[in-house]
Write a protein that holds these residues in place. Structure first.
Motif, PDB file in Angstrom:
ATOM      1  N   PHE A  68       0.812  -1.095  -0.019  1.00  0.00           N
ATOM      2  CA  PHE A  68      -0.025   0.098  -0.137  1.00  0.00           C
ATOM      3  C   PHE A  68       0.964   1.401   0.083  1.00  0.00           C
ATOM      4  CE2 PHE A  68      -2.294   3.297   2.682  1.00  0.00           C
ATOM      5  CZ  PHE A  68      -3.301   3.660   1.473  1.00  0.00           C
ATOM      6  N   GLU A  72       1.839   4.479  -3.476  1.00  0.00           N
ATOM      7  CA  GLU A  72       1.808   5.936  -3.551  1.00  0.00           C
ATOM      8  C   GLU A  72       2.645   6.475  -4.451  1.00  0.00           C
ATOM      9  OE1 GLU A  72       1.436   9.734  -0.384  1.00  0.00           O
ATOM     10  OE2 GLU A  72       2.575   7.924   0.365  1.00  0.00           O
ATOM     11  N   TYR A  75       0.773   6.376  -7.454  1.00  0.00           N
ATOM     12  CA  TYR A  75      -0.573   7.073  -7.408  1.00  0.00           C
ATOM     13  C   TYR A  75      -0.474   8.405  -7.432  1.00  0.00           C
ATOM     14  CZ  TYR A  75      -4.750   9.217  -5.093  1.00  0.00           C
ATOM     15  OH  TYR A  75      -5.759   9.752  -4.754  1.00  0.00           O
ATOM     16  N   CYS A 121      -2.942  -1.787  -6.369  1.00  0.00           N
ATOM     17  CA  CYS A 121      -3.194  -0.539  -5.182  1.00  0.00           C
ATOM     18  C   CYS A 121      -3.150   0.525  -5.770  1.00  0.00           C
ATOM     19  CB  CYS A 121      -2.063  -0.901  -4.068  1.00  0.00           C
ATOM     20  SG  CYS A 121      -2.321  -2.228  -3.021  1.00  0.00           S
ATOM     21  N   SER A 125      -6.626   2.851  -6.097  1.00  0.00           N
ATOM     22  CA  SER A 125      -6.521   4.029  -5.071  1.00  0.00           C
ATOM     23  C   SER A 125      -7.345   5.318  -5.912  1.00  0.00           C
ATOM     24  CB  SER A 125      -5.248   4.331  -4.941  1.00  0.00           C
ATOM     25  OG  SER A 125      -4.576   3.644  -3.900  1.00  0.00           O
ATOM     26  N   ARG A 130      -7.737   6.649  -2.143  1.00  0.00           N
ATOM     27  CA  ARG A 130      -6.356   6.064  -1.332  1.00  0.00           C
ATOM     28  C   ARG A 130      -6.922   5.259  -0.110  1.00  0.00           C
ATOM     29  NH1 ARG A 130      -1.460   4.341  -2.104  1.00  0.00           N
ATOM     30  NH2 ARG A 130       0.102   4.764  -0.168  1.00  0.00           N
ATOM     31  N   TYR A 132      -6.887   2.389   2.675  1.00  0.00           N
ATOM     32  CA  TYR A 132      -6.433   0.871   2.564  1.00  0.00           C
ATOM     33  C   TYR A 132      -7.457  -0.130   2.819  1.00  0.00           C
ATOM     34  CZ  TYR A 132      -4.399  -3.414   4.504  1.00  0.00           C
ATOM     35  OH  TYR A 132      -4.087  -4.689   4.788  1.00  0.00           O
ATOM     36  N   ILE A 135      -9.442  -0.517  -0.564  1.00  0.00           N
ATOM     37  CA  ILE A 135      -8.538  -1.317  -1.483  1.00  0.00           C
ATOM     38  C   ILE A 135      -8.493  -2.807  -0.753  1.00  0.00           C
ATOM     39  CG2 ILE A 135      -5.995  -1.710  -2.539  1.00  0.00           C
ATOM     40  CD1 ILE A 135      -6.036   1.289  -2.053  1.00  0.00           C
TER      41      ILE A 135
END
Length: 458
Positions: A68, A72, A75, A121, A125, A130, A132, A135
């Motif tokens: 996760f 980012e 993302y 992920c 997101s 986004r 957790y 997801i």
């Protein structure tokens, strides 16, 4: 890792997922299976959320959060510069001037098995701010589609045993706990379910062949990327299954008696070479190097002994299946212990923590079912039933090969319980079907011992 945003948004997404499930339930169920659709989805969602809570408050971190956090780095570019973000989503480990500033900071950028989960992920997101937990339940829902496909396929073969198969496929605690959240095992179990569905539809029923080949190819490709060693187990077992099916279509008993061993041999050899081809580009899990991989793992665990206590024993929940030196001979010698460890351990007296207790209770249940079957019907009759029923043969071969692989290379019960989850629906379903056979009175053994499309006779 889970915070206030998870508490606020998760209920909203759960309502959406359940609304879709209730709206589509009638399309994918029968009157007998309808009662399992929502409970099966619910245990997957429960497992996904419970996994996150255990990793956050018991382990204080772990792979599920690493996936996760790493996502980012894909993302953010997707939001700031979609072109670069899409490049990162489609990248296969290569470095590009436009993406280098992001790719160079990624821990698993060149490890495509982990990076696939990271990319998933990052993609999900985009649709859940986004979050957790959201997801995680998306992963669980996708996995549910795979296990439901597996369940409905098994029911085509054993339509009478929808209760036993539901337990084996949906409600084994380790499977819905470890293979529901943001984990590689979740993806592997989902793809195994779809691969099984596509293989049966295309190569056994010979229906919707083009669609079946497309789904099978995609499922096997994803498995190859995430955990390639699963193909070493699935492909030979599937090859054996299809040749056993063909042998049953030979009407002449004499010809079938002659042809069956040949067809089985062809299936196994074909499966072996298929596995060799599929894993040829993986140095760690290729057929030629699997013994060396097991030896390296064993040596690593041997060096992680309890030096403080000076006992010379493996620490924590580690186990030992014998000395592995990288040779095929040492792997064969360790095979019985490795298989037994995977299927029937840890024992209750080996429990070292609460999480391990779950696995110990399950393995004790598996062992009890196995021993009771053998006591009631005898090992010979059990083996005869398996060899006469192609699906049971598939489940046994797949389970034994899988148990051997993870038993040799895991080294401790903590990783073993996760690694073996894709095997559990097949192994437990086989056990429960055989237990149903063992409960049939001896006076009825001359008739059908399992009400299946195979019409197996004792």
């Amino acid at each position: 890792m889970m915070d206030l945003k998870d508490l606020l948004l998760t209920p909203i997404y759960l309502i959406m997922i359940y609304a879709i499930a209730y709206a589509s339930r009638n399309k994918f169920t029968t009157p007998k299976t309808k009662k399992y659709f929502i409970p099966a989805l619910t245990v997957k969602i429960f497992g996904a959320i419970a996994l996150g809570l255990v990793y956050q408050f018991y382990y204080h971190g772990g792979d599920t959060f690493r996936f996760f956090i790493e996502s980012e780095k894909i993302y953010n570019p997707l939001l700031d510069s979609p072109k670069i973000g899409i490049k990162l989503l489609l990248a296969t480990g290569e470095f590009d001037p436009e993406t280098y500033q992001y790719a160079s900071t990624m821990r698993w950028y060149t490890a495509q098995n982990n990076q696939l989960i990271v990319k998933a992920c990052a993609f999900f997101s985009l649709f859940c701010f986004r979050t957790y937990a959201v997801i995680a339940i998306i992963f669980a829902s996708i996995c549910f589609t795979g296990v439901w496909a597996l369940y409905t396929t098994l029911l085509k073969i054993f339509p009478k045993y929808y209760n036993q198969l539901a337990v084996g496929v949906f409600f084994v605690p380790s499977a819905f706990f470890w293979a529901s959240g943001i984990m590689k095992d979740t993806v592997c179990l989902a793809m195994l379910g779809w691969a099984f569905w596509a293989f049966y539809q295309g190569f056994v029923e010979k229906k919707n062949i083009l669609l079946s080949i497309l789904v099978l190819s995609l499922a096997l490709f994803i498995i190859k990327v995430v955990k390639i060693y699963i193909l070493l187990c699935f492909v030979p077992a599937a090859g054996l299954w299809i040749f056993m099916e063909n042998s049953k279509r030979i009407k002449s008993k004499a010809l079938r008696l002659i042809a069956t061993p040949l067809l089985i041999a062809i299936g196994l050899v074909g499966g072996y070479f298929g596995s060799t081809y599929l894993t040829s580009d993986d140095d760690k899990y290729s057929v030629d190097n699997i013994a060396e991989t097991a030896a390296v793992t064993s040596d690593y665990l041997d060096r992680r002994t309890d030096k403080i206590a000076g006992t010379g024993r493996r620490t924590g929940s580690s186990y030992n299946v014998g000395k592995l030196d990288g040779s095929t001979a040492s792997m064969i010698a360790a095979a019985p212990q490795a298989i037994f460890v995977s299927l029937y351990r840890p024992f209750l007296f080996e429990v070292r923590n609460p999480v391990m207790l779950l696995s110990a209770l399950e393995s004790t249940w598996f062992l009890w079912i196995t021993l009771m079957m053998i006591r009631k019907k005898g090992l010979t009759k059990i083996i005869q039933l398996i060899t006469k029923t192609p699906l049971l043969t598939f489940c046994l071969v797949f389970s034994l090969m899988f148990a051997l692989g993870v038993g040799l290379t895991s080294g401790n019960f903590g990783t073993l319980v996760r690694y073996k989850t894709p095997m559990l629906p097949f192994f437990v379903s086989m056990l429960l079907l055989l237990r149903a056979y063992s409960k049939i009175p001896k006076s009825k053994n001359s008739g059908r011992v399992l009400a299946s499309k195979y019409q197996v006779r004792g």
